[in-house]
Design a protein around this motif. Sequence first.
Motif, mmCIF file in Angstrom:
data_model
loop_
_atom_site.group_PDB
_atom_site.id
_atom_site.type_symbol
_atom_site.label_atom_id
_atom_site.label_comp_id
_atom_site.label_asym_id
_atom_site.label_seq_id
_atom_site.Cartn_x
_atom_site.Cartn_y
_atom_site.Cartn_z
ATOM 1 N N CYS A 368 1.765 -8.236 -15.911
ATOM 2 C CA CYS A 368 1.434 -9.565 -16.403
ATOM 3 C C CYS A 368 0.822 -10.350 -15.266
ATOM 4 O O CYS A 368 1.373 -10.392 -14.176
ATOM 5 C CB CYS A 368 2.693 -10.267 -16.893
ATOM 6 S SG CYS A 368 2.467 -12.013 -17.290
ATOM 7 N N HIS A 414 9.235 -9.266 -18.942
ATOM 8 C CA HIS A 414 8.464 -8.043 -18.670
ATOM 9 C C HIS A 414 9.307 -7.025 -17.912
ATOM 10 O O HIS A 414 9.273 -5.835 -18.217
ATOM 11 C CB HIS A 414 7.223 -8.385 -17.841
ATOM 12 C CG HIS A 414 6.129 -9.024 -18.617
ATOM 13 N ND1 HIS A 414 5.693 -8.550 -19.833
ATOM 14 C CD2 HIS A 414 5.339 -10.098 -18.338
ATOM 15 C CE1 HIS A 414 4.703 -9.306 -20.279
ATOM 16 N NE2 HIS A 414 4.476 -10.253 -19.387
ATOM 17 N N ARG A 419 6.700 -6.459 -23.783
ATOM 18 C CA ARG A 419 5.275 -6.795 -23.698
ATOM 19 C C ARG A 419 5.067 -8.238 -24.130
ATOM 20 O O ARG A 419 5.952 -8.899 -24.657
ATOM 21 C CB ARG A 419 4.465 -5.869 -24.619
ATOM 22 C CG ARG A 419 4.359 -4.430 -24.130
ATOM 23 C CD ARG A 419 3.281 -4.244 -23.072
ATOM 24 N NE ARG A 419 1.962 -4.530 -23.601
ATOM 25 C CZ ARG A 419 1.211 -3.669 -24.296
ATOM 26 N NH1 ARG A 419 1.679 -2.476 -24.575
ATOM 27 N NH2 ARG A 419 0.006 -4.012 -24.721
ATOM 28 N N HIS A 420 3.829 -8.724 -23.927
ATOM 29 C CA HIS A 420 3.465 -10.048 -24.430
ATOM 30 C C HIS A 420 3.616 -10.110 -25.947
ATOM 31 O O HIS A 420 3.404 -9.111 -26.639
ATOM 32 C CB HIS A 420 2.008 -10.365 -24.094
ATOM 33 C CG HIS A 420 1.763 -10.655 -22.649
ATOM 34 N ND1 HIS A 420 0.714 -10.122 -21.947
ATOM 35 C CD2 HIS A 420 2.457 -11.426 -21.774
ATOM 36 C CE1 HIS A 420 0.759 -10.555 -20.701
ATOM 37 N NE2 HIS A 420 1.802 -11.341 -20.576
ATOM 38 N N ASN A 421 3.940 -11.295 -26.438
ATOM 39 C CA ASN A 421 3.908 -11.549 -27.880
ATOM 40 C C ASN A 421 3.148 -12.841 -28.114
ATOM 41 O O ASN A 421 3.699 -13.937 -28.049
ATOM 42 C CB ASN A 421 5.308 -11.662 -28.474
ATOM 43 C CG ASN A 421 5.256 -11.890 -29.985
ATOM 44 O OD1 ASN A 421 4.188 -11.834 -30.589
ATOM 45 N ND2 ASN A 421 6.400 -12.169 -30.585
ATOM 46 N N THR A 508 0.110 -8.292 -29.378
ATOM 47 C CA THR A 508 0.039 -8.231 -27.927
ATOM 48 C C THR A 508 -1.409 -8.133 -27.468
ATOM 49 O O THR A 508 -2.342 -8.324 -28.256
ATOM 50 C CB THR A 508 0.907 -7.079 -27.399
ATOM 51 O OG1 THR A 508 1.072 -7.210 -25.992
ATOM 52 C CG2 THR A 508 0.318 -5.725 -27.754
ATOM 53 N N ASP A 509 -1.617 -7.807 -26.192
ATOM 54 C CA ASP A 509 -2.957 -7.876 -25.601
ATOM 55 C C ASP A 509 -3.985 -7.063 -26.376
ATOM 56 O O ASP A 509 -5.131 -7.501 -26.539
ATOM 57 C CB ASP A 509 -2.903 -7.378 -24.153
ATOM 58 C CG ASP A 509 -1.949 -8.187 -23.295
ATOM 59 O OD1 ASP A 509 -2.406 -9.030 -22.517
ATOM 60 O OD2 ASP A 509 -0.721 -7.979 -23.417
#
Length: 883
Positions: A368, A414, A419-421, A508-509
Amino acid sequence: MLAGCAQSNSTFESKPAVRAADSIGSSFQVVEKFSSRPVITIQRSALDKEFLLQANLIDQTTAAMGNGLKSRIVAFKKQDDQLFMLEAVQGHVISYDLPSNLVLAMFPIVSETEQTITFDFNAGMTRLFTQDEWRASDRTGTEYKADFASALVPVSYLESAKVDANNQLTIRQVAQITKSITGTQLVEVRYFLSPYRPDADYVAKKTPGFNKVGYFEVAPQITSSGAGVVYATKHQHLKPIVFAISSNTPKEYRQAVEEGILYWNRAFWNNPISVVDAPEGVTAPDANYNVIQWVNHDRAGFAYADAQMDPRTGQVMHAQAFLTSTFAFSGRVRARQLLKRIRSHESAHEHGKEGAIGLRGFGSSPLCDFGSHKGQQELAASLEQLLASNVGEADFLRVSQDYVRMVVAHEVGHLMGLRHNFAGSLHTKNYPINERTNLMKRYLGEKTVPADVQVSSSVMDYLPFQEDVLAGHMIAHTKEILDYDRKAIEILYGDRDIPASEVPLFCTDSNVGSFVDCNRFDYGSSIVEYGTSSTQVAIDGLPYALLEKFIAAVAPLAGATPAEVDTVSFTPSSVADDLLGVRAELVGNFDSSSHFLSIYRSFPFVSVLNIEAVKEKEGEYLIKEVDRVGGLEKVFSQINSNFYQETLEKFEKLARSEEYVKGTGLAGQPYEFSNAEIETMTATVKLLLDKLPKALTEKDLEILGEIPDAWKNLDHSLGAGLGKLLASRTREYVLQTTGDVVEVTATVPLPKPAPAPADKAKEEEKEDEAGEFGDGLEEEAPMAEAEPATKTITMRLPTFFYELKSREKAAELLESDEDQKSIDWGFEERKEIKEAFVKLLDDACGCDFASTSPSKLTVTEEKQKRAVTKWFLENKKVLGKIK
């Protein structure tokens, strides 16, 4: 709370034949024989045994921040006069029937005895692989892929080597790495070699995919069937998970950092996470500690995190997050310093994952990198508003502490494997957008936020500054954990099977660009409402942004030369991009392949079998959202004509206000604007505002021109609304005049009269005779051709308000789509506008504009003749665009 007991799992352990001795000292020793540089000795009994090799790569320039590099299970093998380091083949091959040797490095042997081999480690590590440690199968796939790309190490030496108290052989290598694209990188590489001992109580978790949750993973491994298996990364939560806060963390931020870490205990039944102060000398990255490292580097990016795992199981062995002092805007001066760096693009990441080099077989990539360009620009706008508000130094500190608390919670998330949300903001709670400003005012003034307000379902979202601050306040003042965060932890660590319908939306990404409502740094549950709201925020904040640029010029960062206010300038097109940029993003998200996450995920599957039903439901949802906000006229509203004068007046008032006329600059120096300087600044802003309408027009037309053809469908209200919006905008841009009229006297040829019927019959008879007798007929003598009839007219040619380029683009806005569903879209509007435009042109020239050529006009005065020709040619081009 997270519950469940782990079961013993020893399938990843080394087989007895390759199991290394328990003590690393029984396998390796360090001696210093050559110019005080260490060399390493391996016991022959340790050959062909499995060891865990981990490494960190630490940049030596600017700020020594590092990355964990890819971990590998290795063995050492003597062949002839060389010692080789090989990758253990488990997870790399399907069958062990045929021998496999995955060579990583070859080391010169310095000396040998019957029991030992002494070798030159530094000479062997002359090529470094660049494979990443952290994996994301939604991007790289779930199948095993061999990756052994490498980079050269032309210069290196061993700084130190020792067998330490943590049962590791620790080696420090100083190196110069040659990168083919970005040149040379100066680094220190820290290696940690230990007997491979997977945790017998750890239960590996196969990745569950990315439809309802998302985790980081280790590299796919190949199984005996030839299929790949991917394990998610996580800690062993049945044992203590200790995070160490670096000793250089400012005392005013230490509690915020600790609370951000401990936020994640709220998801566990046994509170496994604890916080300690890092022992003296321990900094990230460190093979024995999870370190939250403060970095005194104001010009770096904001934050990033990474970790190292057991490459077979996915267990996180140690992790680190770096927080730079960029966050510490603990007063007006620090806030202005940060603002200056952002606005002048000086805060670009001087250390980041782009171009990161990996060690030979030990790639690096941060999980990240908190501080993208969009995030920094949003932060800058928020800082401008904060500087303009009536808050004291203590309030700046409190705001930055809440911000740090939220960022730490994000980064530690992380490190726990999440993961990103970016769908978190779709699940706000008691957070209406029309109350957003008031909630922030209450937070600043009363130091409170209603307990039931939630700005997201997850701290793993990238939120705007205001939402990050409110979330940080929530972490400090409640014991709650956000819904997605709890369930993501329960699925990963507790192995719970929670139905997707019960888990807040996740993206996510890899989903950004595929889903309209999967975005970084947005707020609220509606992407349409966000686009409308944030555009207005940017418009309202323009006077503050302009004023802060003057302050940064006259009282700059330390070491910079102060400038005079009359040297400060602005670019209208850049200002227009800042004001309408979010609107452009909104439209850019709507292409034929984009979907609404909230609708798409409501279907159990999406394929060619039901894609039309999905699209229909998404269209209905979009119409509902647009109508709820106030229609397309509201979403794409033009900036009020009073805006320019009001902005100028507000700017001057701010410049003369107590908060701005004098204060403290970016380096702590005092500044004060004189009356003459304020007048100069105001004059510069007026020049900008005089040119800004043109720039905004061009940006508006660019955005409107990108509205997707899928919206052009008269079967639903969106298509009709779009037709009305673009018709209105076309009328304005094409037809609007300034009120100035140029009078021109010109001679115009009259149309040649058609021949009378009798004359026409006579002419046809002559033609027939000519055809029958040919050249035998005597030709009549030609008659002298009569002069063409003309008339003198007075043209009153209006000056159009918008430039030709803009008028041409506007004339094309109502073009219909080729799709048969929308082929009639805009037809009536085009017809009406074209008729109105033709009437305006006919009335102006006193002629039939469409059939009149400027070359046939006779204008006595040369200057007027050129003006008339230009007017005719420009308007013929515009008229030709309305088809």
